[in-house]
Motif scaffolding. Sequence first.
Motif, PDB file in Angstrom:
ATOM      1  N   SER A 140      25.764  28.222  51.465  1.00 51.52           N
ATOM      2  CA  SER A 140      26.431  28.704  52.671  1.00 51.52           C
ATOM      3  C   SER A 140      26.795  30.182  52.537  1.00 51.52           C
ATOM      4  CB  SER A 140      27.686  27.882  52.924  1.00 51.52           C
ATOM      5  OG  SER A 140      28.418  28.410  54.012  1.00 51.52           O
ATOM      6  N   TYR A 141      26.709  30.904  53.647  1.00 50.49           N
ATOM      7  CA  TYR A 141      27.047  32.331  53.634  1.00 50.49           C
ATOM      8  C   TYR A 141      28.552  32.566  53.478  1.00 50.49           C
ATOM      9  CZ  TYR A 141      28.421  31.786  58.518  1.00 50.49           C
ATOM     10  OH  TYR A 141      29.034  31.389  59.677  1.00 50.49           O
ATOM     11  N   VAL A 142      29.386  31.555  53.696  1.00 49.26           N
ATOM     12  CA  VAL A 142      30.835  31.704  53.535  1.00 49.26           C
ATOM     13  C   VAL A 142      31.320  31.210  52.173  1.00 49.26           C
ATOM     14  CG1 VAL A 142      31.301  31.545  56.012  1.00 49.26           C
ATOM     15  CG2 VAL A 142      31.335  29.470  54.612  1.00 49.26           C
ATOM     16  N   ALA A 143      30.408  30.748  51.334  1.00 50.88           N
ATOM     17  CA  ALA A 143      30.809  30.157  50.048  1.00 50.88           C
ATOM     18  C   ALA A 143      31.548  31.163  49.168  1.00 50.88           C
ATOM     19  CB  ALA A 143      29.587  29.608  49.315  1.00 50.88           C
ATOM     20  N   GLY A 144      31.061  32.390  49.094  1.00 55.39           N
ATOM     21  CA  GLY A 144      31.710  33.397  48.244  1.00 55.39           C
ATOM     22  C   GLY A 144      33.125  33.702  48.695  1.00 55.39           C
ATOM     23  N   GLU A 145      33.301  33.844  50.002  1.00 54.64           N
ATOM     24  CA  GLU A 145      34.639  34.132  50.541  1.00 54.64           C
ATOM     25  C   GLU A 145      35.591  32.964  50.303  1.00 54.64           C
ATOM     26  OE1 GLU A 145      36.692  34.257  54.909  1.00 54.64           O
ATOM     27  OE2 GLU A 145      34.706  35.147  54.738  1.00 54.64           O
ATOM     28  N   ARG A 146      35.121  31.759  50.544  1.00 55.36           N
ATOM     29  CA  ARG A 146      35.980  30.572  50.355  1.00 55.36           C
ATOM     30  C   ARG A 146      36.312  30.358  48.883  1.00 55.36           C
ATOM     31  NH1 ARG A 146      35.096  26.563  55.178  1.00 55.36           N
ATOM     32  NH2 ARG A 146      35.093  28.131  56.820  1.00 55.36           N
ATOM     33  N   LEU A 147      35.361  30.632  48.013  1.00 54.68           N
ATOM     34  CA  LEU A 147      35.597  30.509  46.582  1.00 54.68           C
ATOM     35  C   LEU A 147      36.661  31.514  46.132  1.00 54.68           C
ATOM     36  CD1 LEU A 147      34.644  29.323  43.785  1.00 54.68           C
ATOM     37  CD2 LEU A 147      33.080  31.249  43.708  1.00 54.68           C
ATOM     38  N   THR A 148      36.520  32.755  46.582  1.00 48.45           N
ATOM     39  CA  THR A 148      37.466  33.806  46.204  1.00 48.45           C
ATOM     40  C   THR A 148      38.870  33.504  46.711  1.00 48.45           C
ATOM     41  OG1 THR A 148      35.697  35.435  46.233  1.00 48.45           O
ATOM     42  CG2 THR A 148      37.950  36.279  46.377  1.00 48.45           C
ATOM     43  N   ARG A 149      38.985  33.141  47.973  1.00 46.41           N
ATOM     44  CA  ARG A 149      40.308  32.857  48.539  1.00 46.41           C
ATOM     45  C   ARG A 149      40.959  31.654  47.863  1.00 46.41           C
ATOM     46  NH1 ARG A 149      40.369  33.916  55.040  1.00 46.41           N
ATOM     47  NH2 ARG A 149      39.584  36.059  54.967  1.00 46.41           N
ATOM     48  N   SER A 150      40.165  30.655  47.546  1.00 47.65           N
ATOM     49  CA  SER A 150      40.723  29.476  46.877  1.00 47.65           C
ATOM     50  C   SER A 150      41.243  29.832  45.486  1.00 47.65           C
ATOM     51  CB  SER A 150      39.666  28.382  46.766  1.00 47.65           C
ATOM     52  OG  SER A 150      39.326  27.888  48.032  1.00 47.65           O
ATOM     53  N   LEU A 151      40.514  30.671  44.771  1.00 45.00           N
ATOM     54  CA  LEU A 151      40.967  31.069  43.438  1.00 45.00           C
ATOM     55  C   LEU A 151      42.210  31.944  43.498  1.00 45.00           C
ATOM     56  CD1 LEU A 151      37.581  31.662  41.597  1.00 45.00           C
ATOM     57  CD2 LEU A 151      39.168  29.732  41.346  1.00 45.00           C
ATOM     58  N   VAL A 152      42.273  32.851  44.490  1.00 44.27           N
ATOM     59  CA  VAL A 152      43.470  33.686  44.648  1.00 44.27           C
ATOM     60  C   VAL A 152      44.666  32.807  45.013  1.00 44.27           C
ATOM     61  CG1 VAL A 152      44.521  35.527  46.022  1.00 44.27           C
ATOM     62  CG2 VAL A 152      42.181  35.777  45.200  1.00 44.27           C
ATOM     63  N   ALA A 153      44.451  31.812  45.865  1.00 41.54           N
ATOM     64  CA  ALA A 153      45.526  30.887  46.229  1.00 41.54           C
ATOM     65  C   ALA A 153      45.957  30.066  45.013  1.00 41.54           C
ATOM     66  CB  ALA A 153      45.083  29.971  47.359  1.00 41.54           C
ATOM     67  N   ALA A 154      45.009  29.708  44.149  1.00 38.69           N
ATOM     68  CA  ALA A 154      45.356  28.968  42.935  1.00 38.69           C
ATOM     69  C   ALA A 154      46.242  29.818  42.021  1.00 38.69           C
ATOM     70  CB  ALA A 154      44.096  28.530  42.193  1.00 38.69           C
ATOM     71  N   VAL A 155      45.948  31.110  41.937  1.00 40.17           N
ATOM     72  CA  VAL A 155      46.784  32.002  41.126  1.00 40.17           C
ATOM     73  C   VAL A 155      48.189  32.095  41.730  1.00 40.17           C
ATOM     74  CG1 VAL A 155      47.090  34.405  40.393  1.00 40.17           C
ATOM     75  CG2 VAL A 155      44.857  33.308  40.174  1.00 40.17           C
ATOM     76  N   ALA A 156      48.275  32.202  43.065  1.00 43.07           N
ATOM     77  CA  ALA A 156      49.580  32.266  43.729  1.00 43.07           C
ATOM     78  C   ALA A 156      50.356  30.961  43.520  1.00 43.07           C
ATOM     79  CB  ALA A 156      49.402  32.559  45.214  1.00 43.07           C
ATOM     80  N   ALA A 157      49.657  29.832  43.577  1.00 42.52           N
ATOM     81  CA  ALA A 157      50.312  28.540  43.318  1.00 42.52           C
ATOM     82  C   ALA A 157      50.750  28.458  41.859  1.00 42.52           C
ATOM     83  CB  ALA A 157      49.371  27.386  43.653  1.00 42.52           C
ATOM     84  N   GLY A 158      49.979  29.062  40.959  1.00 44.14           N
ATOM     85  CA  GLY A 158      50.383  29.131  39.555  1.00 44.14           C
ATOM     86  C   GLY A 158      51.659  29.940  39.386  1.00 44.14           C
ATOM     87  N   ALA A 159      51.824  30.983  40.213  1.00 42.76           N
ATOM     88  CA  ALA A 159      53.068  31.763  40.176  1.00 42.76           C
ATOM     89  C   ALA A 159      54.247  30.917  40.650  1.00 42.76           C
ATOM     90  CB  ALA A 159      52.923  33.019  41.042  1.00 42.76           C
ATOM     91  N   VAL A 160      54.028  30.068  41.647  1.00 42.31           N
ATOM     92  CA  VAL A 160      55.082  29.153  42.102  1.00 42.31           C
ATOM     93  C   VAL A 160      55.456  28.200  40.962  1.00 42.31           C
ATOM     94  CG1 VAL A 160      55.593  27.219  43.662  1.00 42.31           C
ATOM     95  CG2 VAL A 160      54.480  29.269  44.547  1.00 42.31           C
ATOM     96  N   LEU A 161      54.454  27.678  40.287  1.00 36.84           N
ATOM     97  CA  LEU A 161      54.697  26.774  39.162  1.00 36.84           C
ATOM     98  C   LEU A 161      55.493  27.475  38.060  1.00 36.84           C
ATOM     99  CD1 LEU A 161      54.246  24.161  37.547  1.00 36.84           C
ATOM    100  CD2 LEU A 161      51.989  25.030  36.944  1.00 36.84           C
ATOM    101  N   ALA A 162      55.080  28.678  37.695  1.00 31.55           N
ATOM    102  CA  ALA A 162      55.767  29.420  36.631  1.00 31.55           C
ATOM    103  C   ALA A 162      57.207  29.746  37.020  1.00 31.55           C
ATOM    104  CB  ALA A 162      55.000  30.698  36.309  1.00 31.55           C
ATOM    105  N   ALA A 163      57.404  30.199  38.252  1.00 38.12           N
ATOM    106  CA  ALA A 163      58.760  30.537  38.702  1.00 38.12           C
ATOM    107  C   ALA A 163      59.636  29.286  38.759  1.00 38.12           C
ATOM    108  CB  ALA A 163      58.707  31.218  40.066  1.00 38.12           C
ATOM    109  N   SER A 164      59.057  28.161  39.117  1.00 39.71           N
ATOM    110  CA  SER A 164      59.812  26.901  39.146  1.00 39.71           C
ATOM    111  C   SER A 164      60.270  26.505  37.755  1.00 39.71           C
ATOM    112  CB  SER A 164      58.953  25.776  39.722  1.00 39.71           C
ATOM    113  OG  SER A 164      58.574  26.058  41.031  1.00 39.71           O
ATOM    114  N   LEU A 165      59.388  26.676  36.780  1.00 42.73           N
ATOM    115  CA  LEU A 165      59.759  26.340  35.406  1.00 42.73           C
ATOM    116  C   LEU A 165      60.826  27.303  34.883  1.00 42.73           C
ATOM    117  CD1 LEU A 165      56.261  25.391  33.961  1.00 42.73           C
ATOM    118  CD2 LEU A 165      58.104  23.857  34.701  1.00 42.73           C
TER     119      LEU A 165
END
Length: 180
Positions: A140-165
């Motif tokens: 898919s032509y949107v695969a790269g964009e969706r992959l990138t955004r998902s990984l950036v969101a995973a990093v942001a969710a990791g920041a939520v996890l770290a701040a919670s701990l």
Amino acid sequence: MTTSSSPTPPDGGDAPGGAGGPGGTGEPDGSRLGPVSPAALTAFLVVGLVGGWLLRRLGRSLGVEVPPVSWTQVLLLVLVAAILAGTAWFTRRTVERARADLLAHQAVNRLVLARACALVGALLVGGYVGHAVSWLGSPSYVAGERLTRSLVAAVAAGAVLAASLLLERACRVPAEPPAP
């Protein structure tokens, strides 16, 4: 509230009402709450990983397009992480300065918030990583964009996890010295 250590009676047994429970049976009696377990965080991460990966597969099988990860979602996760980190910093300062300034119900509320956000953060990290993995190798032509955004969101969710701990750790109150 959790304590970093508890006094042990001279006989080496469990303190009454402490983590050892009544009668020194070694079972918790509920008077102390330990940190969120790594096993629980791992379980939530794995459930999120599988769920994120299955989301796109299920959508494709039903003929429904999965909504993309937006930058708004990422920014909201960063905002939540910043609020949790700020609360952790403020809580740590308050506990170190004067425990009396932090009321018991405030500490319990912050501890419950930290534990809930840690579990949700682990679930979201897994979900976004699973969603990103589902886009690997897609023509898919949107695969790269969706992959990138998902990984950036995973990093942001990791920041939520770290701040919670961090907030959970900030809620720990040092053990009271024994009265003379």
